[in-house]
Design a protein around this motif. Structure first.
Motif, short mmCIF file in Angstrom:
data_model
loop_
_atom_site.label_atom_id
_atom_site.label_comp_id
_atom_site.label_asym_id
_atom_site.label_seq_id
_atom_site.Cartn_x
_atom_site.Cartn_y
_atom_site.Cartn_z
N TYR A 264 0.82 -1.21 0.00
CA TYR A 264 0.00 0.00 0.00
C TYR A 264 0.86 1.26 0.00
O TYR A 264 0.62 2.18 -0.78
N ILE A 265 1.85 1.30 0.90
CA ILE A 265 2.62 2.55 1.05
C ILE A 265 3.62 2.77 -0.08
O ILE A 265 4.15 3.87 -0.22
N THR A 266 3.86 1.74 -0.90
CA THR A 266 4.79 1.91 -2.03
C THR A 266 4.06 2.22 -3.34
O THR A 266 4.71 2.33 -4.38
N ARG A 267 2.73 2.35 -3.28
CA ARG A 267 1.98 2.65 -4.49
C ARG A 267 2.45 3.97 -5.10
O ARG A 267 2.59 4.98 -4.42
N GLY A 268 2.67 3.93 -6.41
CA GLY A 268 3.05 5.13 -7.11
C GLY A 268 4.48 5.58 -6.93
O GLY A 268 4.88 6.61 -7.48
N ARG A 269 5.25 4.83 -6.14
CA ARG A 269 6.64 5.21 -5.91
C ARG A 269 7.54 4.65 -7.02
O ARG A 269 7.34 3.51 -7.46
N PRO A 318 -3.76 5.07 -7.89
CA PRO A 318 -2.86 3.93 -7.70
C PRO A 318 -3.17 2.80 -8.67
O PRO A 318 -4.30 2.70 -9.18
N PRO A 319 -2.17 1.97 -8.96
CA PRO A 319 -2.42 0.82 -9.85
C PRO A 319 -3.29 -0.21 -9.16
O PRO A 319 -3.46 -0.19 -7.96
#
Length: 320
Positions: A264-269, A318-319
């Motif tokens: 969740y917290i790495t979405r879009g990174r 987010p993907p």
């Protein structure tokens, strides 16, 4: 209606045949077959509804009883049919929310229920193997002796085990069996639930939208149950083994939650792929230590929430 019953009956027969096939043949093939046993039942339940899962479960258990033994039918019902029926029923539950949108049964609660079902199956397994700790030890030793006599000679460069070695392995198996069998059962249920969901979603027959799995949350009582089961696991005899059978899948549930937090917290990174590769690589290489660290991350999420409902950098959604 008739075609649904026929499909459900066929799914139950396929599951029963796979279940029976998992008792013979090479060890690796048996493990794969046992892992995939509930898949036809899940496909029937998610694609045609919970009633189809009930019909498939009854058909499968009946075939196992006819072709095998009543004990085999009981094991099939307890480990495959009943959990699939409960999980597919819960997955189909929905209600209208305050804003008028349909709310479906949360995916986190499905994982929680799967952990409890796996713990119950582990307790049943212990009771079937022996009525007390000594009877269970005797049954396990006989199983290990049969494995050493019948399976090891088929493997290349297989080690040899004497009576003292088998006694040590029996003690180790006695300590690990409740949690290990429950985690294995829970893994099989969740994997097949996910796989059947993806298949029915691709076919257009999944009745609910695909859930946001990385955003899942557990009921507030979950950490208390984990703490209580872990503490009770230090008791002697069957009560301690029963508790360990519930502590194992509840711990595994928090490993899954820790993984969900990272996803969740790495979405879009931009470094998301490298972070996930490192995470799963560490989990594969340092299984015990990494699992504990990831589970602690999942437990910490309940105290210090890290999954904020904010858009990722750039304002992009987010993907999937």
């Amino acid at each position: 209606m008739q075609y649904r019953l026929l499909i459900a009956f066929g799914a139950g027969l396929i599951s029963a045949v796979v279940f029976a096939s998992a008792t013979t043949g090479p060890l690796l093939m048996r493990m794969v077959l046992f892992l995939l046993t509930p898949l036809p039942l899940f496909l029937a339940g998610l694609g045609l509804g919970p009633l189809a899962a009930i019909g498939a479960g009854i058909a499968g258990a009946t075939l196992v009883v006819i072709a095998g033994t009543p004990i085999g039918g009981l094991v099939f019902a307890a480990s495959q049919a009943v959990p699939v029926i409960i999980l597919t029923y819960l997955a189909s539950l929905n209600r209208e929310g305050p804003d008028g949108q349909v709310e479906w049964y949360p995916v986190g609660r499905l994982v929680f229920i799967a952990a409890l079902l796996a713990g119950g199956f582990a307790a049943l397994t212990l009771l079937l193997l022996g009525a007390d700790a000594e009877a269970l030890r005797t049954a396990l030793r006989e199983m290990l002796q049969a494995f050493v006599d019948n399976e090891l000679p088929k493997m290349q460069d297989a080690p040899t085990f004497g009576p003292a070695d088998i006694d040590e392995l029996t003690s180790l198996a006695l300590a690990l069996l409740p949690a290990a069998s429950a985690i294995s059962s829970m893994s099989s249920l969740l994997f097949n639930l996910w796989l059947a969901g993806r298949i029915t979603l691709a076919s257009g027959r999944l009745p609910r939208p695909w859930p946001d799995i990385p955003a899942m949350v557990y009921p507030p009582v979950t950490p208390l149950l984990l703490a209580g089961a872990t503490a009770a696991g230090f008791l002697g005899g069957l009560p301690g083994m029963f508790a360990a059978g519930f502590a194992g899948p509840l711990f595994f549930a928090y490993v899954l939650l820790g993984l969900a937090v990272v996803h969740y917290i790495t979405r879009g990174r931009p470094w998301r792929v490298f972070a996930l590769w490192a995470l799963y690589g560490g989990l594969f290489v340092m299984n015990t230590v990494a699992s504990l660290a990831i589970a602690l991350l999942g437990l910490a999420e309940a105290i210090w929430p890290m999954r904020k409902p904010t858009p990722p950098p750039g304002g992009k959604s987010p993907p999937d």
